[in-house]
Design an enzyme around this catalytic site. Structure first.
Site, PDB file in Angstrom:
ATOM      1  N   CYS A   1       0.204   3.730  10.569  1.00 59.77           N
ATOM      2  CA  CYS A   1       0.639   4.904   9.645  1.00 59.77           C
ATOM      3  C   CYS A   1       1.218   6.094  10.495  1.00 59.77           C
ATOM      4  CB  CYS A   1      -0.302   5.558   8.751  1.00 59.77           C
ATOM      5  SG  CYS A   1       0.587   7.145   8.045  1.00 59.77           S
TER       6      CYS A   1
ATOM      7  N   LYS B   1      -2.587  -4.894   9.524  1.00 61.14           N
ATOM      8  CA  LYS B   1      -1.200  -4.279   9.112  1.00 61.14           C
ATOM      9  C   LYS B   1      -0.602  -3.754  10.357  1.00 61.14           C
ATOM     10  CE  LYS B   1       1.723  -2.038   5.841  1.00 61.14           C
ATOM     11  NZ  LYS B   1       1.807  -1.415   4.548  1.00 61.14           N
TER      12      LYS B   1
ATOM     13  N   SER C   1       0.842  -0.982  -0.021  1.00 60.53           N
ATOM     14  CA  SER C   1       0.084  -0.087  -0.103  1.00 60.53           C
ATOM     15  C   SER C   1       0.865   1.288   0.019  1.00 60.53           C
ATOM     16  CB  SER C   1      -0.863  -0.125   1.304  1.00 60.53           C
ATOM     17  OG  SER C   1      -1.600   0.973   1.310  1.00 60.53           O
TER      18      SER C   1
ATOM     19  N   ASN D   1       4.763  -2.107   8.594  1.00 63.25           N
ATOM     20  CA  ASN D   1       4.592  -0.733   8.167  1.00 63.25           C
ATOM     21  C   ASN D   1       5.953  -0.248   8.462  1.00 63.25           C
ATOM     22  OD1 ASN D   1       3.397   1.923   7.314  1.00 63.25           O
ATOM     23  ND2 ASN D   1       1.797   1.126   8.064  1.00 63.25           N
TER      24      ASN D   1
ATOM     25  N   GLY E   1      11.548  -3.895   2.496  1.00 62.58           N
ATOM     26  CA  GLY E   1      12.770  -3.700   1.978  1.00 62.58           C
ATOM     27  C   GLY E   1      12.942  -4.708   0.789  1.00 62.58           C
TER      28      GLY E   1
ATOM     29  N   THR F   1       8.711   0.013  -1.530  1.00 61.06           N
ATOM     30  CA  THR F   1       9.298   1.174  -2.033  1.00 61.06           C
ATOM     31  C   THR F   1      10.151   0.654  -3.213  1.00 61.06           C
ATOM     32  OG1 THR F   1       9.942   1.786   0.137  1.00 61.06           O
ATOM     33  CG2 THR F   1      11.486   2.428  -1.414  1.00 61.06           C
TER      34      THR F   1
ATOM     35  N   ASN G   1      -6.583  -0.728   1.488  1.00 58.70           N
ATOM     36  CA  ASN G   1      -5.816  -0.226   2.945  1.00 58.70           C
ATOM     37  C   ASN G   1      -6.663   0.573   3.583  1.00 58.70           C
ATOM     38  OD1 ASN G   1      -3.702   1.401   4.432  1.00 58.70           O
ATOM     39  ND2 ASN G   1      -2.821  -0.526   4.443  1.00 58.70           N
TER      40      ASN G   1
HETATM   41  C1  LIG Z   1       5.268   6.480  -0.031  1.00 59.75           C
HETATM   42  C2  LIG Z   1       5.014   5.319   0.968  1.00 59.75           C
HETATM   43  C3  LIG Z   1       3.641   5.538   1.340  1.00 59.75           C
HETATM   44  C4  LIG Z   1       2.908   4.352   1.881  1.00 59.75           C
HETATM   45  N1  LIG Z   1       1.668   4.606   2.162  1.00 59.75           N
HETATM   46  C5  LIG Z   1       1.086   3.630   3.118  1.00 59.75           C
HETATM   47  C6  LIG Z   1      -0.184   3.558   3.211  1.00 59.75           C
HETATM   48  O1  LIG Z   1      -1.150   4.351   2.791  1.00 59.75           O
HETATM   49  N2  LIG Z   1      -0.773   2.549   3.904  1.00 59.75           N
HETATM   50  C7  LIG Z   1       0.037   1.621   4.571  1.00 59.75           C
HETATM   51  O2  LIG Z   1      -0.360   0.689   5.332  1.00 59.75           O
HETATM   52  N3  LIG Z   1       1.151   1.497   4.471  1.00 59.75           N
HETATM   53  C8  LIG Z   1       1.960   2.447   3.537  1.00 59.75           C
HETATM   54  N4  LIG Z   1       3.286   2.603   3.440  1.00 59.75           N
HETATM   55  C9  LIG Z   1       4.119   1.416   3.885  1.00 59.75           C
HETATM   56  C10 LIG Z   1       4.352   0.403   2.938  1.00 59.75           C
HETATM   57  O3  LIG Z   1       3.227  -0.313   2.359  1.00 59.75           O
HETATM   58  C11 LIG Z   1       5.007  -0.669   3.364  1.00 59.75           C
HETATM   59  O4  LIG Z   1       4.635  -1.381   4.761  1.00 59.75           O
HETATM   60  C12 LIG Z   1       6.771  -0.080   3.923  1.00 59.75           C
HETATM   61  O5  LIG Z   1       7.130   0.577   3.123  1.00 59.75           O
HETATM   62  C13 LIG Z   1       7.805  -1.218   4.194  1.00 59.75           C
HETATM   63  O6  LIG Z   1       7.741  -1.994   2.805  1.00 59.75           O
HETATM   64  P1  LIG Z   1       8.991  -1.482   1.881  1.00 59.75           P
HETATM   65  O7  LIG Z   1      10.294  -1.487   2.690  1.00 59.75           O
HETATM   66  O8  LIG Z   1       9.095  -2.488   0.941  1.00 59.75           O
HETATM   67  O9  LIG Z   1       8.636  -0.346   1.391  1.00 59.75           O
HETATM   68  C14 LIG Z   1       4.045   3.629   2.613  1.00 59.75           C
HETATM   69  C15 LIG Z   1       5.193   3.432   2.310  1.00 59.75           C
HETATM   70  C16 LIG Z   1       5.725   4.547   1.495  1.00 59.75           C
HETATM   71  C17 LIG Z   1       7.364   4.510   1.055  1.00 59.75           C
END
Ligand SMILES: Cc1cc2nc3c(=O)[nH]c(=O)nc-3n(C[C@H](O)[C@H](O)[C@H](O)COP(=O)(O)O)c2cc1C
Ligand SMILES: Cc1cc2nc3c(=O)[nH]c(=O)nc-3n(C[C@H](O)[C@H](O)[C@H](O)COP(=O)(O)OP(=O)(O)OC[C@H]3O[C@@H](n4cnc5c(N)ncnc54)[C@H](O)[C@@H]3O)c2cc1C
Ligand code: FES
Lengths: 249, 307
Positions: free
Chosen positions: B129, B164, B20, B191, B243, B265, B98
């Site tokens: 969040c 989450k 998300s 998250n 990550g 990301t 989400n």
């Molecule tokens: C720009 C951005 C926006 C995000 N928005 C949401 C969101 O709206 N809802 C949510 O549950 N997580 C949100 N996340 C968290 C991601 O879904 C994820 O849980 C977190 O970034 C870890 O995974 P990653 O390292 O692969 O990004 C966001 C992350 C980023 C970087």
């Protein structure tokens, strides 16, 4: 994928010209390409650069070395790069009109490709090319060759006229009529340029704020407008200058 | 070979999903990949009314990571259902919104309406969040508030419910365990981690909201540890994220206990990565003669070094 076909060529202090062979869509003026600096995770995000010029699947960009990613990029050797683009919404290319272009520093980059297309469409082009000082001036002759009226200005007068871009604009707008002002440069310069046009002349600006993805996924690049937040990367980078809320940018 | 994943009554065709907030509503992503090739797409955190999100800088890179302070900018429930959902359905995507309401009532209302909406495969409740003043992470760091919310949401949610979790707690597995007891179908972990950047030139926090959420490869070891701890406490499936950028990262999460994974990301950096990794995972299963993901899920727990 894109191929960097020459080693980055230094064209002025901190500024380099990079030439990529990219198969894909022909860019529109004002669009940008998004470059992955290396195949690792640091730098992590892609770096956006405006299209400076395009001919026969060769895309040229101008890179100003300012930080980690750009420093690595300007030292790169020829070879494959992971590039996405062209991306974003470009400038409106008028036809048979009288137009004014004003660039500050590396912000002159997108205006070159724009001027080229404007010339093809038989516009009368007045170009104000601004730099901090002589050592930063790049591609002077290339710019000059496209303009019907060319004004080089520097903050300290070491090249061209000693003036700020906005001083020159104030003078030009005060003495002649134009159908459109196109500008790219520091935010302060662009906001002043928009104020100078005082809604009489349509203005298009290209914003260069911080991008996350550059493709519209993340909302990390918002700019505040009369119509709410917009994404700099996907709704821009070119915006109607009068639509932006400059006090929040 | 069976690489499908069960989440309550929902079956994902493969374990690779996009997280998300880093894939928008799929419109732009669909220009790069076939959304129907993913296990699922988690769309941007939703509220009832549209939200503008935070002002000022919203993102900055850190070593192998990203700090974000988006503040849940989203189109609101109505526009999501009217404009965004039909597109995703047409693309054949498995859609998991989400839910990120600001109050208990807002979350309940969102889950009630969404779970009765055609085309929604499951709901992910975001109690984590870090970028909003009210609600947000508060639901995910106090076990009593968390319990009340999840109980109420569970009652009104007729489709599979995924919780989450926030990693910004001392023991994340307590929250996972509680969600399972209440009847959640699945856990997403994690998250973003609370982080901060000081602008040394301006001598003040870089973000107006001061703190921001850290994601990307920089957090992966922390996320793996979280999934490992959760797996020890619960039987419901866990979606691992944090990550992920390579096949090896995915395998780490699965061996720590994840039944499926999400790419956040790195989707922003390389939009075709999720589909590429799905292919690589299938090739790996073939090479290693693995017939079912359960053969390696949580396997790192069984092999204690001291054995
Ligand atoms: C720009 C951005 C926006 C995000 N928005 C949401 C969101 O709206 N809802 C949510 O549950 N997580 C949100 N996340 C968290 C991601 O879904 C994820 O849980 C977190 O970034 C870890 O995974 P990653 O390292 O692969 O990004 C966001 C992350 C980023 C970087
Ligand atoms: C649409 C668009 C078009 C652009 N076109 C060009 C171009 O044609 N030529 C060019 O040289 N640059 C251009 N830029 C700016 C360029 O993308 C940044 O300078 C670059 O990303 C910085 O990367 P870095 O790793 O070197 O800097 P970092 O190490 O990330 O940062 C170094 C410093 O640069 C600042 N910075 C980072 N990103 C930006 C940014 N996007 N804009 C301004 N300052 C930034 C940081 O705040 C920091 O102070 C453009 C940006 C956008 C959004
Ligand atoms: S940078 Fe991600 S939406 Fe613009």
């Amino acid at each position: 994928m894109a191929l960097l076909i020459n080693k980055p060529e230094k064209i002025s202090k901190d500024h380099y010209l990079l030439r990529f062979n990219i198969h894909g869509k022909i860019p529109l003026p004002g669009q940008f390409i998004n470059i992955k600096i290396n195949s690792g995770t640091d730098p992590l995000l892609r770096r956006p650069f405006s299209v400076f010029n395009y001919t026969d699947s060769i895309t040229e960009i101008i890179v100003r070395s300012v930080g980690k990613g750009t420093k690595e990029l300007v030292c790169a050797g020829c070879g494959e790069f992971d590039v996405i683009g062209p991306l974003g919404k470009g400038f409106t290319v008028l036809k048979n009109r009288k137009v004014l272009l004003a660039g500050g520093g590396v912000g002159n980059a997108p205006l070159y490709y724009l001027a080229k297309q404007l010339k093809e469409q038989k516009n009368h082009i007045t170009f104000v090319c601004g730099f901090r000082s002589e050592e930063y001036v790049f591609c002077r002759d290339r710019y000059k060759s496209l303009a019907d009226e060319f004004h080089l200005v520097t903050d300290n007068g070491s090249a061209g006229e000693k003036a700020y871009v906005t001083d020159k604009l104030a003078h030009l707008i005060g003495t002649d009529d134009y159908d459109m002002l196109y500008t790219c440069g520091p935010d302060a310069m662009m906001s002043k340029a928009v104020a100078l046009s005082s809604k009489r002349i349509p203005v298009e600006v290209s914003v260069e704020n911080y991008f996350g993805c550059g493709i519209g996924f993340c909302a990390g690049c918002t700019v505040d407008t009369l119509h709410g937040f917009k994404r700099g990367c996907a709704d821009g980078p070119v915006f109607d200058g009068n639509e932006l809320l400059w006090e929040n940018i | 070979m069976d690489i499908s994943v069960k989440i309550g009554s929902l079956v994902l065709k493969n374990p690779i999903t996009v997280a998300s907030g880093t894939a928008g509503y799929g419109e732009e992503l669909s220009q790069f990949i076939d959304l129907s090739g993913l296990g699922a797409i988690f769309t941007k955190g939703l509220s009832l009314a549209p939200r503008k999100g935070n002002s000022g800088s919203r993102m900055i890179e850190t070593p192998s990571g990203v700090l974000n302070s988006i503040g849940l900018e989203n189109v609101g429930l109505k526009k999501f259902i009217d404009d965004k959902l039909p597109f995703l359905i047409k693309k054949g995507a498995v859609i998991i919104p989400n839910v990120a309401g600001h109050s208990e009532e807002e979350n309940i209302e969102l889950c009630r309406i969404l779970s009765a909406t055609e085309g929604i495969a499951a709901i992910e409740l975001n109690v984590s969040c870090p970028n909003v003043d009210e609600g947000g992470m508060a639901f995910g760091i106090d076990l009593n508030i968390f319990t009340k919310l999840v109980e109420k949401v569970r009652r009104v949610t007729s489709c599979p419910l995924i919780i989450k979790l926030s990693p910004n707690v001392t023991d994340i597995s307590l929250f996972a365990k509680r969600a399972e007891e209440i009847g959640a179908d699945c856990i997403s972990a994690v998250n973003t981690f609370l982080g901060m950047k000081i602008d040394v030139k301006r001598r003040q926090p870089h973000f107006l909201n001061r703190v921001a959420g850290l994601s990307g490869p920089a957090i992966r070891p922390l996320a793996i540890r979280s999934v490992f701890q959760i797996f020890e406490k619960v039987r419901i499936p866990v979606i691992g994220l944090g990550g992920i950028s390579t096949l090896e990262d995915i395998l780490e999460f699965i061996m720590a206990g994840a039944a499926a994974i999400s790419i956040g990301t790195m989707t922003m950096v390389q939009p075709d990565l999720p589909i590429k990794l799905a292919e690589e995972l299938i090739n790996y299963f073939e090479r290693e003669n693995i017939k079912n993901i359960s053969e390696i899920k949580g396997i790192a727990h069984k092999k204690n070094r001291r054995d």
